[in-house]
Design an enzyme around this catalytic site. Structure first.
Site, short mmCIF file in Angstrom:
data_model
loop_
_atom_site.label_atom_id
_atom_site.label_comp_id
_atom_site.label_asym_id
_atom_site.label_seq_id
_atom_site.Cartn_x
_atom_site.Cartn_y
_atom_site.Cartn_z
N LYS A 108 -7.17 5.88 -19.75
CA LYS A 108 -7.39 6.35 -21.13
C LYS A 108 -6.12 6.18 -21.96
O LYS A 108 -5.57 5.10 -22.01
CB LYS A 108 -7.89 7.80 -21.10
CG LYS A 108 -8.92 8.08 -20.02
CD LYS A 108 -10.19 7.29 -20.20
CE LYS A 108 -11.20 7.67 -19.14
NZ LYS A 108 -12.21 6.68 -18.91
N ASP A 158 -6.62 18.40 -14.84
CA ASP A 158 -6.79 17.03 -15.35
C ASP A 158 -6.36 17.01 -16.82
O ASP A 158 -7.01 17.59 -17.69
CB ASP A 158 -8.28 16.65 -15.20
CG ASP A 158 -8.56 15.23 -15.63
OD1 ASP A 158 -7.81 14.67 -16.43
OD2 ASP A 158 -9.58 14.67 -15.17
N TYR A 201 -15.31 16.41 -16.52
CA TYR A 201 -15.83 15.03 -16.49
C TYR A 201 -16.99 14.93 -15.49
O TYR A 201 -16.91 15.47 -14.38
CB TYR A 201 -14.68 14.07 -16.12
CG TYR A 201 -15.18 12.68 -15.85
CD1 TYR A 201 -15.94 11.99 -16.79
CD2 TYR A 201 -14.94 12.05 -14.63
CE1 TYR A 201 -16.44 10.73 -16.54
CE2 TYR A 201 -15.42 10.77 -14.38
CZ TYR A 201 -16.18 10.13 -15.33
OH TYR A 201 -16.68 8.88 -15.09
N ARG A 257 0.84 -1.21 0.00
CA ARG A 257 0.00 0.00 0.00
C ARG A 257 0.87 1.25 0.00
O ARG A 257 0.46 2.32 -0.44
CB ARG A 257 -0.97 0.01 1.20
CG ARG A 257 -1.78 1.30 1.30
CD ARG A 257 -3.06 1.18 2.11
NE ARG A 257 -2.88 0.49 3.36
CZ ARG A 257 -2.37 1.04 4.48
NH1 ARG A 257 -1.97 2.29 4.47
NH2 ARG A 257 -2.25 0.32 5.57
N1 LCS Z 1 -10.90 12.57 -15.80
C1 LCS Z 1 -11.44 12.54 -17.02
C2 LCS Z 1 -11.19 13.68 -17.95
C3 LCS Z 1 -12.22 11.45 -17.42
O1 LCS Z 1 -12.73 11.44 -18.64
C4 LCS Z 1 -12.43 10.39 -16.49
C5 LCS Z 1 -13.25 9.20 -16.82
C6 LCS Z 1 -11.87 10.48 -15.23
C7 LCS Z 1 -11.10 11.58 -14.91
C8 LCS Z 1 -12.05 9.39 -14.19
O2 LCS Z 1 -11.16 8.38 -14.46
P1 LCS Z 1 -11.38 6.83 -14.02
O3 LCS Z 1 -11.64 6.84 -12.57
O4 LCS Z 1 -12.55 6.33 -14.80
O5 LCS Z 1 -10.08 6.18 -14.39
N2 LCS Z 1 -13.96 9.33 -18.00
C9 LCS Z 1 -14.84 8.49 -18.47
C10 LCS Z 1 -15.59 8.75 -19.61
O6 LCS Z 1 -15.54 9.79 -20.25
N3 LCS Z 1 -16.35 7.73 -19.87
O7 LCS Z 1 -16.20 6.73 -18.96
C11 LCS Z 1 -15.25 7.17 -17.97
#
Ligand code: LCS
Length: 390
Positions: A205, A180, A108, A55
């Site tokens: 992503k 972000d 997001y 952790r």
């Molecule tokens: N930041 C952005 C710009 C995102 O598009 C997403 C997830 C996150 C943070 C969160 O990341 P995660 O916890 O999913 O790794 N975006 C998504 C989307 O546009 N469609 O499904 C998830």
């Protein structure tokens, strides 16, 4: 080392001094033996760099943190179990009850939910304004404002925020900037060089790029990262599995080549859609018609692989389109080798009320497309046959 070399080389050698493996090994061990009580005490006092417990640190995960740091041109990085856990950890590390955050209105959906509905329960309030006009930000700063939070390009409208100007405003008012960078990521955009204090990622992503891992990252100065690690992260515990870290390290080896192709394919698709009679509007910063084209050109090294568009006929037409694609996947997420199409109003941004979506500029017929690495002729052909059915 240049970008592609770093993406293949960094983090490998030190992660396997025993056998000289050319890829970082997966260390599944949750805990690590101390050679002596003295060494154990030194590790707990952060005086020795050895492992304690996964952790806190793990050799595969550390290899990923090292590679991310190098590719971002940063001093230090921490990886987490998801993009959301990276965002939550960073915000809660810096903000306390009574603080005020100013955030861009179009971010997001999950982050919007966190800032607008969950954090107010703990006394942290957020005002959402349009960061594409930096004057709005300055007007909204209050005595108790501590953080400016934003993305660029934004999700899902692909607006471009002038990162340097926002950071200038933040410094003037002694505020911290959290940014972000999931939609651009290196080699397309380097926010730290533009003045951002803390860069956040969903590694799910482009950085992993293959739709087989959920992960996040926090990247900043050594001082900030050490502080987040010691005071917040290890107690929250959003640990990334070494198996996931291994997959991301593998995905990153092709990041440079993938990003070039994503940009090339997305521009071709955007140009096709822009001329199509059933399309009302295309949102892609690489199109000269995009209101922030010049800023994107100045601030980025490529326009990215995501675009949005409005189909004439609104909600029903949009639904018909996403139901008619055959090669493109009807799925959320973005930044993968596969093309992914989704309907923000009913999917990623459905947590927002109709009023909130309207304020954020997300119309009912808006479609988001993450252009993948399939042959671009096939992607265009697929959209063309789907649009014929609308
Ligand atoms: N930041 C952005 C710009 C995102 O598009 C997403 C997830 C996150 C943070 C969160 O990341 P995660 O916890 O999913 O790794 N975006 C998504 C989307 O546009 N469609 O499904 C998830």
């Amino acid at each position: 080392m240049k970008f592609s070399t770093k993406s293949i080389k960094i983090g490998v050698e030190e992660s396997d001094p025993s056998f000289g493996s050319v890829v970082p090994p997966i260390y599944p061990s949750s805990t690590f033996r101390f050679p002596s009580a003295e060494e154990g005490a030194a590790r707990f006092a952060f005086k020795s760099p050895g492992m304690i417990y996964s952790r806190l640190a793990n050799p595969t995960v550390q290899a990923l943190e090292k590679r991310l740091t190098a590719m971002e041109g940063a001093e230090a990085a921490l990886v987490t179990s998801s993009g959301m856990s990276a965002i939550l950890t960073a915000i809660l590390h810096f903000a306390k009850a009574g603080d005020h955050i100013v955030a861009h209105k179009s971010i997001y959906g999950g982050t919007f939910e966190l800032l607008s509905k969950i954090l107010p329960k703990f006394g942290i309030k957020t005002s959402f304004v349009d960061f594409t006009d930096p004057a709005n930000v300055e007007k909204t700063i209050k005595k108790n404002t501590t953080i400016l939070y934003f993305e660029s390009p934004t999700n899902p409208l692909m607006e471009i925020v002038d990162i340097k100007t926002i950071c200038y405003i933040a410094k003037k008012h002694n505020l911290l900037t959290l940014f972000d960078n999931t939609f651009a990521n290196p080699p397309l955009q380097y926010p730290l060089k533009l003045g951002v204090d803390v860069v956040l990622y969903s590694l799910t992503k482009y950085i992993n790029g293959h739709s087989d891992v959920i992960a996040g990252a926090i990247i900043s100065s050594k001082k900030i990262i050490e502080d987040i690690f010691k005071r917040t992260l290890i107690f929250f515990g959003p640990t990334l599995s070494p198996f996931s870290a291994y997959l991301i390290l593998r995905g990153m080896t092709t990041l440079n080549e993938r990003m070039k192709k994503h940009c090339e394919n997305a521009l071709a698709v955007a140009k096709f859609l822009e001329k199509h009679p059933k399309i009302e509007r295309v949102y892609y910063p690489g199109l000269k018609s995009h209101p922030h084209y010049k800023l994107a050109k100045k601030q980025m090294n490529g326009f990215g692989g995501v675009l949005s568009f409005e189909v004439k006929g609104g909600y029903e037409a949009g639904k018909k389109l996403v139901n008619s694609v055959k090669i493109i996947n009807l799925a959320v997420s973005l930044g993968a080798v596969e093309s992914l199409i989704e309907h923000p109003a009913s999917m990623t941004h459905s947590e927002l009320s109709a009023e909130e979506r309207k304020k954020a500029g997300i119309k009912d017929g808006l479609i988001r497309l993450s252009v993948g690495l399939e042959d671009v002729d096939d992607i265009i052909q697929d959209l063309s046959q789907a649009l014929d059915k609308v």
